[in-house]
Design a protein around this motif. Structure first.
Motif, PDB file in Angstrom:
ATOM      1  N   LYS A   1       0.831  -1.208   0.000  1.00 13.54           N
ATOM      2  CA  LYS A   1       0.000   0.000   0.000  1.00 13.54           C
ATOM      3  C   LYS A   1       0.868   1.261   0.000  1.00 13.54           C
ATOM      4  CE  LYS A   1      -4.430   0.950   2.008  1.00 13.54           C
ATOM      5  NZ  LYS A   1      -5.360   0.625   3.054  1.00 13.54           N
ATOM      6  N   SER A   2       1.932   1.251   0.786  1.00 13.99           N
ATOM      7  CA  SER A   2       2.812   2.426   0.815  1.00 13.99           C
ATOM      8  C   SER A   2       3.767   2.439  -0.378  1.00 13.99           C
ATOM      9  CB  SER A   2       3.588   2.490   2.126  1.00 13.99           C
ATOM     10  OG  SER A   2       4.413   1.366   2.269  1.00 13.99           O
ATOM     11  N   MET A   3       4.139   1.265  -0.872  1.00 12.83           N
ATOM     12  CA  MET A   3       5.040   1.181  -2.022  1.00 12.83           C
ATOM     13  C   MET A   3       4.422   1.810  -3.269  1.00 12.83           C
ATOM     14  SD  MET A   3       6.597  -2.631  -1.938  1.00 12.83           S
ATOM     15  CE  MET A   3       8.190  -2.951  -1.248  1.00 12.83           C
ATOM     16  N   VAL A   4       3.143   1.592  -3.481  1.00 14.94           N
ATOM     17  CA  VAL A   4       2.493   2.096  -4.689  1.00 14.94           C
ATOM     18  C   VAL A   4       2.513   3.623  -4.729  1.00 14.94           C
ATOM     19  CG1 VAL A   4       0.088   2.217  -3.896  1.00 14.94           C
ATOM     20  CG2 VAL A   4       0.568   1.677  -6.268  1.00 14.94           C
ATOM     21  N   GLU A   5       2.481   4.261  -3.571  1.00 16.89           N
ATOM     22  CA  GLU A   5       2.493   5.718  -3.504  1.00 16.89           C
ATOM     23  C   GLU A   5       3.914   6.297  -3.556  1.00 16.89           C
ATOM     24  OE1 GLU A   5      -0.240   7.479  -3.691  1.00 16.89           O
ATOM     25  OE2 GLU A   5      -1.500   5.694  -3.611  1.00 16.89           O
ATOM     26  N   SER A   6       4.870   5.590  -2.969  1.00 15.84           N
ATOM     27  CA  SER A   6       6.204   6.167  -2.799  1.00 15.84           C
ATOM     28  C   SER A   6       7.232   5.756  -3.860  1.00 15.84           C
ATOM     29  CB  SER A   6       6.745   5.799  -1.421  1.00 15.84           C
ATOM     30  OG  SER A   6       6.940   4.399  -1.319  1.00 15.84           O
TER      31      SER A   6
END
Length: 62
Positions: free
Chosen positions: A33-38
């Motif tokens: 979830k955080s990888m897709v944004e960062s």
């Protein structure tokens, strides 16, 4: 930057699929979830495409 563990690689693959529109971002959990944004699509692709042989299931905390 290749993945350090199998679980990190799986998370990167899920994030990459969401970034490409293959799955919904709302279906992601945890690290993906955080990888897709960062991370960029290129970074995710590089991390997800590394060979799995010899990698631990989870990365050590050291």
């Amino acid at each position: 930057m290749p993945a350090k563990s199998k679980s990190q690689q799986k998370a990167a693959g899920a994030a990459l699929a969401a970034k490409r529109g293959d799955i919904k971002k709302s279906e992601l959990k945890g690290a993906s979830k955080s990888m897709v944004e960062s991370m960029t699509e290129k970074e995710l692709e590089e991390m997800a495409s590394a060979k799995r042989k010899g990698k631990p299931e989870h990365a050590s905390k050291s």
